[in-house]
Design a protein around this motif. Structure first.
Motif, mmCIF file in Angstrom:
data_model
loop_
_atom_site.group_PDB
_atom_site.id
_atom_site.type_symbol
_atom_site.label_atom_id
_atom_site.label_comp_id
_atom_site.label_asym_id
_atom_site.label_seq_id
_atom_site.Cartn_x
_atom_site.Cartn_y
_atom_site.Cartn_z
ATOM 1 N N GLY A 17 0.787 -1.229 0.000
ATOM 2 C CA GLY A 17 0.000 0.000 0.000
ATOM 3 C C GLY A 17 0.819 1.278 0.000
ATOM 4 N N LYS A 18 2.135 1.175 0.049
ATOM 5 C CA LYS A 18 3.018 2.347 0.012
ATOM 6 C C LYS A 18 2.731 3.204 -1.218
ATOM 7 C CE LYS A 18 7.986 3.479 -0.137
ATOM 8 N NZ LYS A 18 7.894 4.671 0.677
ATOM 9 N N THR A 19 2.392 2.567 -2.326
ATOM 10 C CA THR A 19 2.067 3.299 -3.553
ATOM 11 C C THR A 19 0.892 4.239 -3.311
ATOM 12 O OG1 THR A 19 2.839 1.434 -4.881
ATOM 13 C CG2 THR A 19 1.452 3.055 -5.992
ATOM 14 N N VAL A 20 -0.141 3.742 -2.649
ATOM 15 C CA VAL A 20 -1.326 4.552 -2.362
ATOM 16 C C VAL A 20 -0.998 5.636 -1.346
ATOM 17 C CG1 VAL A 20 -3.675 4.514 -1.428
ATOM 18 C CG2 VAL A 20 -2.904 2.661 -2.916
ATOM 19 N N VAL A 21 -0.352 5.253 -0.254
ATOM 20 C CA VAL A 21 -0.042 6.187 0.835
ATOM 21 C C VAL A 21 0.858 7.324 0.356
ATOM 22 C CG1 VAL A 21 1.109 6.397 3.080
ATOM 23 C CG2 VAL A 21 -0.384 4.456 2.624
ATOM 24 N N ASP A 22 1.819 7.001 -0.498
ATOM 25 C CA ASP A 22 2.752 8.013 -0.999
ATOM 26 C C ASP A 22 2.177 8.850 -2.136
ATOM 27 O OD1 ASP A 22 4.547 7.106 0.847
ATOM 28 O OD2 ASP A 22 5.939 6.199 -0.600
ATOM 29 N N GLY A 23 0.926 8.588 -2.533
ATOM 30 C CA GLY A 23 0.303 9.364 -3.609
ATOM 31 C C GLY A 23 0.773 8.970 -4.996
ATOM 32 N N GLY A 24 1.262 7.754 -5.138
ATOM 33 C CA GLY A 24 1.725 7.272 -6.445
ATOM 34 C C GLY A 24 0.560 6.932 -7.360
ATOM 35 N N ASN A 25 0.880 6.589 -8.597
ATOM 36 C CA ASN A 25 -0.153 6.203 -9.552
ATOM 37 C C ASN A 25 -0.801 4.904 -9.101
ATOM 38 O OD1 ASN A 25 0.554 8.389 -11.049
ATOM 39 N ND2 ASN A 25 1.285 7.254 -12.813
ATOM 40 N N CYS A 26 -2.110 4.937 -8.953
ATOM 41 C CA CYS A 26 -2.878 3.760 -8.599
ATOM 42 C C CYS A 26 -4.234 3.876 -9.285
ATOM 43 C CB CYS A 26 -3.008 3.608 -7.085
ATOM 44 S SG CYS A 26 -3.679 5.034 -6.248
ATOM 45 N N VAL A 27 -5.026 2.848 -9.194
ATOM 46 C CA VAL A 27 -6.336 2.836 -9.847
ATOM 47 C C VAL A 27 -7.372 3.400 -8.881
ATOM 48 C CG1 VAL A 27 -8.110 1.385 -10.895
ATOM 49 C CG2 VAL A 27 -5.699 0.873 -11.271
ATOM 50 N N ARG A 28 -8.094 4.435 -9.321
ATOM 51 C CA ARG A 28 -9.185 5.034 -8.550
ATOM 52 C C ARG A 28 -10.506 4.608 -9.187
ATOM 53 N NH1 ARG A 28 -5.686 8.829 -9.738
ATOM 54 N NH2 ARG A 28 -7.028 9.821 -11.246
ATOM 55 N N PHE A 29 -11.406 4.066 -8.366
ATOM 56 C CA PHE A 29 -12.703 3.654 -8.901
ATOM 57 C C PHE A 29 -13.758 3.724 -7.817
ATOM 58 C CE2 PHE A 29 -10.883 -0.185 -7.162
ATOM 59 C CZ PHE A 29 -11.952 -0.889 -6.644
ATOM 60 N N CYS A 30 -14.990 3.823 -8.243
ATOM 61 C CA CYS A 30 -16.118 3.785 -7.328
ATOM 62 C C CYS A 30 -16.594 2.334 -7.254
ATOM 63 C CB CYS A 30 -17.239 4.686 -7.845
ATOM 64 S SG CYS A 30 -18.745 4.575 -6.863
ATOM 65 N N PRO A 31 -16.658 1.742 -6.061
ATOM 66 C CA PRO A 31 -17.082 0.349 -5.954
ATOM 67 C C PRO A 31 -18.472 0.075 -6.544
ATOM 68 C CG PRO A 31 -16.032 1.014 -3.929
ATOM 69 C CD PRO A 31 -16.198 2.259 -4.758
ATOM 70 N N LYS A 32 -19.350 1.076 -6.575
ATOM 71 C CA LYS A 32 -20.675 0.874 -7.182
ATOM 72 C C LYS A 32 -20.598 0.838 -8.704
ATOM 73 C CE LYS A 32 -23.872 2.498 -3.699
ATOM 74 N NZ LYS A 32 -24.946 3.405 -3.351
ATOM 75 N N TYR A 33 -19.587 1.509 -9.273
ATOM 76 C CA TYR A 33 -19.445 1.601 -10.730
ATOM 77 C C TYR A 33 -17.995 1.304 -11.116
ATOM 78 C CZ TYR A 33 -23.774 4.062 -9.823
ATOM 79 O OH TYR A 33 -25.033 4.391 -9.376
ATOM 80 N N PRO A 34 -17.542 0.059 -10.916
ATOM 81 C CA PRO A 34 -16.128 -0.258 -11.109
ATOM 82 C C PRO A 34 -15.636 -0.151 -12.554
ATOM 83 C CG PRO A 34 -17.392 -2.255 -10.709
ATOM 84 C CD PRO A 34 -18.320 -1.100 -10.487
ATOM 85 N N ARG A 35 -16.532 -0.134 -13.501
ATOM 86 C CA ARG A 35 -16.113 -0.034 -14.912
ATOM 87 C C ARG A 35 -15.885 1.419 -15.340
ATOM 88 N NH1 ARG A 35 -17.326 -4.182 -18.583
ATOM 89 N NH2 ARG A 35 -17.656 -6.149 -17.524
ATOM 90 N N HIS A 36 -16.284 2.374 -14.512
ATOM 91 C CA HIS A 36 -16.097 3.799 -14.824
ATOM 92 C C HIS A 36 -14.715 4.232 -14.342
ATOM 93 C CE1 HIS A 36 -20.699 4.726 -14.900
ATOM 94 N NE2 HIS A 36 -20.400 3.599 -15.488
ATOM 95 N N LEU A 37 -13.714 4.009 -15.152
ATOM 96 C CA LEU A 37 -12.338 4.351 -14.792
ATOM 97 C C LEU A 37 -11.953 5.629 -15.524
ATOM 98 C CD1 LEU A 37 -10.865 0.739 -14.951
ATOM 99 C CD2 LEU A 37 -11.562 2.019 -12.930
ATOM 100 N N LEU A 38 -12.331 6.751 -14.933
ATOM 101 C CA LEU A 38 -12.166 8.041 -15.599
ATOM 102 C C LEU A 38 -10.715 8.398 -15.862
ATOM 103 C CD1 LEU A 38 -14.906 10.049 -13.686
ATOM 104 C CD2 LEU A 38 -15.081 8.884 -15.887
ATOM 105 N N GLN A 39 -9.785 7.914 -15.056
ATOM 106 C CA GLN A 39 -8.378 8.241 -15.272
ATOM 107 C C GLN A 39 -7.813 7.554 -16.511
ATOM 108 O OE1 GLN A 39 -7.753 6.119 -11.579
ATOM 109 N NE2 GLN A 39 -5.800 5.435 -12.340
ATOM 110 N N PHE A 40 -8.547 6.589 -17.060
ATOM 111 C CA PHE A 40 -8.101 5.860 -18.243
ATOM 112 C C PHE A 40 -8.982 6.162 -19.455
ATOM 113 C CE2 PHE A 40 -6.850 2.493 -14.912
ATOM 114 C CZ PHE A 40 -5.630 3.087 -14.686
ATOM 115 N N PHE A 41 -9.462 7.411 -19.571
ATOM 116 C CA PHE A 41 -10.409 7.740 -20.640
ATOM 117 C C PHE A 41 -9.778 7.762 -22.027
ATOM 118 C CE2 PHE A 41 -8.858 11.937 -19.506
ATOM 119 C CZ PHE A 41 -8.731 12.572 -20.728
#
Length: 196
Positions: A17-41
């Protein structure tokens, strides 16, 4: 739409989880709408925003940690080729094809590897979004506020064994920082409600 701010956001990364904690690139998604990956548009944004490396425990050195040691020495940064060789990238990876200027789900093609969590979020090889959605709802109900959850998933299990989801921690989501620093070292034993 249809996502609302109250639906919550999950941040997921390959490795520690160091990647997340340090603010590195990770996947952001809403658990209700997991296919809506806006950072990968777009392909360009996918390459820019996708995780390109990961952190893991250093298993080649000594495993005993003393108080004099720097905890950072126990963590090693790896390129994605390491995760591909040990087949961990299969569960979260995608492939960028410069030939077609496109990103394809999975890593069966030739090209540059990126972490998008597409096999899990789009192809549902593990119900991560559903689990997180349930935990967010239960946690918010139980604590009476939005919650923050730290979790880990183990996809590399023996054949015929269920994949493992571990909730590491759940706490109320803190919007602003506390002005006063908490001191928990100097509390009298008689004043404790709970100790762990």
């Amino acid at each position: 739409p249809p996502q609302k701010s109250t639906d919550g956001i999950a941040l997921a990364a390959l490795g520690l989880g160091k990647t997340v904690v340090d603010g590195g690139n990770c996947v952001r998604f809403c658990p209700k709408y997991p296919r809506h990956l806006l950072q990968f548009f777009s392909t360009k944004e996918t390459i820019k925003n996708a995780q390109q490396f990961f952190y893991a425990l250093n298993l080649n050195g000594r495993l005993k940690h003393t108080s004099d040691d720097n905890p950072e020495e126990l963590v090693v940064k790896h390129e994605l080729i390491v995760a591909e060789k040990d087949q961990t990238l299969n569960f979260v990876g995608s492939t960028y094809s410069a030939e077609n200027d496109a990103v394809y789900d999975g890593i069966s093609r030739k090209g540059s590897r990126v972490v998008t969590f597409a096999p899990i979020l789009k192809n549902n090889i593990f119900p991560l979004a559903e689990i997180l959605n349930i935990l967010l709802e239960l946690g918010s109900w139980g604590m009476g506020a939005s919650v923050e959850i730290e979790f880990a998933v183990n996809m590399r299990v023996p054949p015929g064994t269920p994949k493992e989801f571990a909730m590491l921690q759940m706490r109320p989501l803190v919007i602003s920082r506390e002005i006063e620093e908490l001191e928990v070292d100097n509390v009298e034993k008689d004043d404790l409600i709970c100790q762990s």
